[in-house]
Design a protein around this motif. Structure first.
Motif, mmCIF file in Angstrom:
data_model
loop_
_atom_site.group_PDB
_atom_site.id
_atom_site.type_symbol
_atom_site.label_atom_id
_atom_site.label_comp_id
_atom_site.label_asym_id
_atom_site.label_seq_id
_atom_site.Cartn_x
_atom_site.Cartn_y
_atom_site.Cartn_z
ATOM 1 N N MET A 1 27.194 -39.736 20.814
ATOM 2 C CA MET A 1 26.823 -38.745 19.817
ATOM 3 C C MET A 1 27.255 -37.359 20.254
ATOM 4 S SD MET A 1 23.785 -40.071 17.878
ATOM 5 C CE MET A 1 22.231 -39.665 18.457
ATOM 6 N N PHE A 2 26.500 -36.728 21.116
ATOM 7 C CA PHE A 2 26.944 -35.410 21.562
ATOM 8 C C PHE A 2 27.709 -35.523 22.870
ATOM 9 C CE2 PHE A 2 24.838 -33.416 18.300
ATOM 10 C CZ PHE A 2 23.505 -33.765 18.228
ATOM 11 N N ASN A 95 19.679 -36.695 25.529
ATOM 12 C CA ASN A 95 18.996 -35.400 25.605
ATOM 13 C C ASN A 95 19.558 -34.571 26.741
ATOM 14 O OD1 ASN A 95 17.976 -36.622 27.961
ATOM 15 N ND2 ASN A 95 16.439 -37.588 26.703
ATOM 16 N N GLU A 99 15.095 -31.050 28.535
ATOM 17 C CA GLU A 99 14.253 -31.848 27.658
ATOM 18 C C GLU A 99 13.746 -33.077 28.379
ATOM 19 O OE1 GLU A 99 16.738 -32.750 24.405
ATOM 20 O OE2 GLU A 99 16.450 -30.831 23.427
ATOM 21 N N MET A 100 14.590 -33.625 29.254
ATOM 22 C CA MET A 100 14.187 -34.826 29.989
ATOM 23 C C MET A 100 12.992 -34.543 30.873
ATOM 24 S SD MET A 100 17.283 -37.130 31.274
ATOM 25 C CE MET A 100 16.259 -38.568 31.416
ATOM 26 N N VAL A 102 10.345 -32.903 30.355
ATOM 27 C CA VAL A 102 9.069 -33.112 29.675
ATOM 28 C C VAL A 102 8.741 -34.599 29.658
ATOM 29 C CG1 VAL A 102 7.907 -32.903 27.473
ATOM 30 C CG2 VAL A 102 9.383 -31.100 28.262
ATOM 31 N N ASP A 103 9.750 -35.390 29.253
ATOM 32 C CA ASP A 103 9.580 -36.851 29.214
ATOM 33 C C ASP A 103 9.110 -37.399 30.535
ATOM 34 O OD1 ASP A 103 12.445 -37.825 27.249
ATOM 35 O OD2 ASP A 103 10.391 -37.308 26.728
ATOM 36 N N LYS A 217 22.832 -44.941 23.747
ATOM 37 C CA LYS A 217 22.196 -44.298 22.601
ATOM 38 C C LYS A 217 20.689 -44.229 22.754
ATOM 39 C CE LYS A 217 25.158 -44.374 18.842
ATOM 40 N NZ LYS A 217 25.377 -44.615 17.445
ATOM 41 N N SER A 218 20.137 -45.131 23.532
ATOM 42 C CA SER A 218 18.682 -45.129 23.662
ATOM 43 C C SER A 218 18.329 -45.728 25.005
ATOM 44 C CB SER A 218 18.034 -45.932 22.549
ATOM 45 O OG SER A 218 18.607 -47.205 22.467
ATOM 46 N N LEU A 220 14.982 -47.550 27.435
ATOM 47 C CA LEU A 220 13.652 -48.144 27.471
ATOM 48 C C LEU A 220 13.226 -48.183 28.928
ATOM 49 C CD1 LEU A 220 11.341 -49.860 26.203
ATOM 50 C CD2 LEU A 220 12.750 -51.839 26.616
ATOM 51 N N SER A 235 9.986 -45.422 25.382
ATOM 52 C CA SER A 235 11.382 -45.504 24.970
ATOM 53 C C SER A 235 11.792 -44.202 24.322
ATOM 54 C CB SER A 235 11.591 -46.659 24.003
ATOM 55 O OG SER A 235 11.115 -46.312 22.738
ATOM 56 N N LEU A 236 13.087 -43.998 24.222
ATOM 57 C CA LEU A 236 13.621 -42.794 23.596
ATOM 58 C C LEU A 236 14.841 -43.205 22.805
ATOM 59 C CD1 LEU A 236 12.924 -39.759 23.743
ATOM 60 C CD2 LEU A 236 14.850 -39.527 25.251
ATOM 61 N N GLY A 237 14.994 -42.620 21.614
ATOM 62 C CA GLY A 237 16.118 -43.024 20.780
ATOM 63 C C GLY A 237 15.735 -44.257 19.988
ATOM 64 N N CYS A 238 16.619 -44.653 19.112
ATOM 65 C CA CYS A 238 16.328 -45.782 18.227
ATOM 66 C C CYS A 238 16.880 -47.038 18.881
ATOM 67 C CB CYS A 238 16.986 -45.517 16.884
ATOM 68 S SG CYS A 238 16.526 -46.705 15.644
#
Lengths: 412, 243, 292
Positions: A1-2, A95, A99-100, A102-103, A217-218, A220, A235-238
């Motif tokens: 994606m990015f 991300n 941002e990571m 925080v996760d 993309k995601s 777990l 998890s993060l992302g779809c």
């Protein structure tokens, strides 16, 4: 994606993963080489997963507990991801680095507290008045993918390597003995395994390096311990995964947990033979000690006026004192004192000893600063000799001396 | 208070008389706020979550896909005790990222170049399961606002009382934190989009139980949402013939 | 007629239009709405859309920025509209090349927060940019009135977007209905036929009362969920006069005022609807939780 990724590189990596033979010759479910080094300082651990490096250190502070929870201490996990060269480049598709943070901090916090890897009651000194506040600092030194796993494992390891100084409470003063005796009680070791899901590939990969993470993309993250308990999942992302895939992942995570726990246990057993990792400035350490002593004195003053009985009770109920022999030795000392001399002289002698101990403490720190191993060893020997002198005088009420006496008695 | 009690005919009931796999009453309302592009209110039992969508324009020549911004907020009157400090709450920041990461990949953002979709999600009343309610409210708001999505997103909360798997926890059941499991499911692809487990050590076999009951309850919630959407469309069916 | 939600399978073998996407040859819906098939194209029409302009739409907008040889206009759509310096009418109707002086004096024509009416000239295909023009004498800067915002789904494309009411009185009130949901109510000059007015007039109280009545009737139509065009507005104004409701009480008694207009629309729509749906009635009575 990015992803700031060339299309050729992306395709090549995808093909490599599809054929179960990654670019660095690993299988899809293989970890990179994990190295663990325990340091001598409180909670100091250097963890390497491949090129990703995390350094942790923990520090203890005396505080009052919350009014609603009088016998619980505090835990805090802080993460520092400000490594300069990585911050600019790191743009994973999921991300950014900040941002990571925080996760990761939230996940570690949540799992280690709710799964009771170590409980807050073990940080209690005096119920309702004095507890330890343990803050674990994680520093990201080098980033090469899979920071989540590295941070998680490093934080658990630093808990294992944390030593609580014993706090003895006599009539008028609280003494914090930096001779670390008691390791923090870690009930079980939860290990986090992160699976990265890549578009077009059915099975997720474990332990992606930085480039592979850009593809993903995601993710777990599954947290388990070797007793087959599931401690947490995030998890993060779809994900777009079947329920069976997730259950498969948890089973793979179990296998990996067992492997990693083995590595950790070996490293922990060998910890004394490792070099001392020394990066915290000694000045900070000294000020923390002084602060702790100041707070300790305040608390003592606060409740000394109310309850003398309390102090005696805490001495009796203290979990530190377990052995009967030790109790006897303490009693002997106390009786000797009560018979022979006045309180004031006792206090003076205790004061002198304190001064000496603090002096010795300073010497040791100076030795550490100098960085010269041979000098350090000599000074350590000096310190031990001095402590033996004091012990032989027989006035010290502290537990460490009592234990040493007991050991002497055993040896003799 | 007993968590589970057995009736005379040996069916176990929970605290408020529900069966183990029974959901609370669900109420979905679309187009709740007039000035927004899309809005929805999702209620399950006493838990109420409202989501507002604002589709805006960006002046800057951006990438060839849109941007999604999410702002998740648990109001300080939503829980039993009033909470004064909300701004520093790291839990909410974490959850905004979760919502954003899932919907960024479900919404067809390529169809909205140089646009920004702002989502505001507010938890008005938190009586257990507000995380899954938030996902559902956002999904409804996006459908109300006419934003193209790949799939129908549904979420549910499950948990364990002792060894028994239950669906849709209420506040008291959640507080004990034996286990809280949030699952987000994509209805068309029949795949799982998001998982979050918050527990005090559970066995793997229990986890498999949780997964299967969650996926089933997602179907039930999806049906409720679909009936609400259909009702709204039928109610306003005349407006399709205005032009 | 089918109602779908995102992810529902629609059909196979057709072309995927708006509101759908194609995967492995099959067409799935990406919006919640009603499926329409036009020849070989399948599309899904949702209940609510953001305003999407077509070429030739009459639009009312607010100037947001003055830029190099153009103005950016807020038109309640997915992007701001763009009004080029070359596409406006110079005062006096001159036709000449725009010079450097014109460029420096753009603020004399339109400045920030002015409200203008115009027409959509073109839409760029690759980035969706909306170009406006005000080359007609009936378009331009709007004064002597006020703006109301309405849901654009209730506005249809008409022959003339400039409507006049209260013509029997000596001072008519006019309104421009923009397709984007912005409606401008004002007092037209009787002498000139242009909507471009050059001076700010003093407006008497009776005129203001009439403008308020017109505004309320439009709001009532939106509340009762009926389309807004000449006939419906006229019906509401008539019923207001019949029932002798004062201007300030109009919004409270919106049901009474909207009745006639409702009958009109329902008969019109029943001609368009397929037979099995004519029995479905609209019901606006249950308002569970509406914030405005």
């Amino acid at each position: 994606m990015f992803s700031s990724f060339s299309i050729n590189e992306r395709d090549f990596l995808q093909e490599a993963i599809k054929s179960n033979f990654r670019v660095d010759a690993r299988g899809v479910q293989d970890y990179r080489s994990i190295e663990v080094k325990f340091g001598q300082e409180n909670g100091q651990v250097l963890l390497k997963i491949g090129k990703t490096q995390i350094l942790t250190q923990s520090s203890l502070k005396l505080v009052t507990p919350q009014p609603g929870k009088p016998n619980e201490g505090f835990f805090r996990f802080n993460t520092e991801f400000s490594s300069l060269q990585q911050a600019a480049e790191y743009t994973s598709s999921i991300n950014t680095l900040s941002e990571m943070r925080v996760d990761i901090t939230r996940f570690i916090d949540k799992v280690l507290k709710s799964s009771r890897a170590t409980d807050r009651e073990s940080l209690c000194i005096v119920q309702g008045r004095l507890v330890w506040s343990l803050s674990v600092d994680l520093y990201l030194i080098n980033e090469d993918g899979n920071i989540m796993d590295a941070c998680f494992i490093a934080s658990v390891l630093s808990l294992m390597n944390t030593r609580l100084p014993e706090v003895t409470i006599t009539r008028d003063r609280i003494k914090i003995n930096e001779e670390k005796v008691k390791y923090l009680n870690v009930h079980h070791i939860p290990i986090c395994t992160t699976f990265f899901f890549i578009d077009g590939i059915e099975n997720p990969i474990i332990d992606a390096n930085a480039k592979e993470e850009k593809l993903a993309k995601s993710r777990l993250s599954i947290c388990m311990n070797i007793f087959e308990d599931l401690c947490g999942m995030s998890s993060l992302g779809c994900l777009e995964a079947d329920p069976q895939t997730i259950i498969k992942c948890s089973k793979v995570a179990l296998i990996k947990t067992k492997e990693i726990t083995k590595i950790i246990r070996e490293a922990f057993a060998n910890r004394n033979n490792q070099e001392i990792l020394d990066f915290l400035n000694s000045k900070n350490k000294r000020s923390l000690q002084q602060e702790n002593e100041r707070t300790a004195q305040q608390f003592l003053q606060n409740f000394l006026g109310n309850d003398d009985k309390n102090t005696n009770q805490t001495n009796d109920d203290d979990d530190i004192v377990e052995d009967q022999e030790v109790v006897e030795i303490l009693r002997q000392n106390y009786n000797k004192k009560a018979k022979s001399t006045n309180q004031q002289s006792i206090d003076k002698s205790v004061q002198k000893k304190e001064v000496r101990i603090s002096q010795i403490g300073n010497d040791v720190q100076d030795a550490l600063n100098s960085g010269n191993q041979s000098k350090r060893k000599d000074k350590m020997k000096e310190k031990q000799e001095k402590i033996q002198e004091i012990d032989s005088q027989g006035d010290n009420l502290s537990l460490s001396s009592a234990l040493k006496k007991k050991n002497k008695n055993k040896n003799a | 208070m007993l968590e589970l009690r057995h009736d005379n005919d040996q069916s176990t009931l929970r605290m408020n008389g529900r069966k183990l796999l029974e959901l609370r009453d669900i109420k979905c309302q679309l187009d709740v706020m007039k000035n927004t592009s899309g809005s929805a209110l999702f209620e399950i039992g006493n838990t109420k979550v409202v989501a507002f969508l604002q589709a805006q324009t960006l002046g800057v020549n951006q990438l060839n896909r849109g941007i999604l911004n999410v702002n998740f907020f648990v109001t300080n009157f939503s829980a039993i005790e009033h909470r004064a400090d909300i701004k520093k709450d790291i839990k909410m920041k974490e959850f905004t990222r979760m919502i954003k990461s899932v919907f960024e990949q479900v919404i067809l953002l390529d169809l909205y170049p140089r646009s920004q979709l702002d989502l505001q999600v507010f938890v008005l009343e938190a009586d257990g399961g507000y995380r899954s309610a938030a996902f559902n409210a956002v999904s409804l708001a996006l459908m109300d606002g006419g934003i193209a999505m790949k799939d129908f997103v549904v979420a549910t909360t499950a948990g364990l009382l002792g060894n028994v798997g239950v669906i849709d926890l209420i506040y008291q059941e959640e507080k004990k934190q034996n286990c809280e499991f949030v699952l987000v499911h994509l209805q068309k692809a029949q795949k799982i989009a998001y998982v979050n487990l918050n527990c005090n050590k559970i066995r793997l076999s229990d986890f498999e139980k949780l997964m299967s009951i969650s996926v089933d309850s997602c179907d039930k919630i999806a049906n409720e949402m679909k009936t609400a959407i259909r009702a709204k469309l039928v109610k306003n069916i005349n407006s399709f013939y205005f032009k | 007629m089918r109602i779908v939600v995102p992810g529902d399978y629609v059909d196979e073998g057709f072309i995927a239009g708006h509101g759908t996407y194609e995967q492995e040859g099959k067409i799935y819906a990406s919006l919640a709405g009603i499926v329409h098939r036009i020849d070989k194209v399948i599309c899904v029409k949702p209940l609510k859309t953001s305003f999407k302009p077509d070429i030739g739409d009459v639009i009312i907008g607010r100037i947001v920025a003055v830029e190099n040889k153009r103005w950016t206009v807020d038109i309640n759509s997915y992007q701001h509209g763009v009004l080029n310096l070359t596409n406006i009418n110079l005062p006096g109707g001159l036709q000449r090349r725009r010079s450097e002086e014109d460029k420096m004096q753009m603020r004399n024509y339109f400045k920030e927060n002015d409200i203008i009416s115009g027409e959509v000239q073109s839409i760029n295909t690759h980035d969706g940019k909306i170009n406006m023009q005000t080359r007609n004498l009936k378009y331009g800067k709007l004064i002597n009135g006020f703006l109301i915002k309405v849901d654009h789904n209730y506005i249809r494309r008409m022959k003339s977007h400039i409507l006049e009411f209260f013509q029997e009185d000596w001072q008519p009130i006019a309104c421009i209905i923009g397709t984007n949901g912005y409606i401008w109510i004002y007092t037209p000059d009787k002498l000139t036929q242009n909507t471009q007015q050059s001076e700010v007039k003093v407006i008497s109280k009776e005129t203001r009362v009439k403008m308020a009545v017109l505004r309320n009737s439009i709001i009532i139509l939106e509340k009762v969920q009926l389309p807004i065009f000449k006939d419906t507005i006229q019906k509401v104004l008539d019923s207001q006069r019949q029932n002798a409701i004062e201007a300030k009480d109009m919004l409270k008694s919106y049901e009474i005022l909207g009745k006639e207009a409702k009958y009109l629309i329902e008969s019109e729509i029943n001609l368009k609807k397929p037979v099995n749906l004519q029995l479905i009635q609209t019901d606006i009575n249950n308002q569970d939780f509406i914030m405005n």
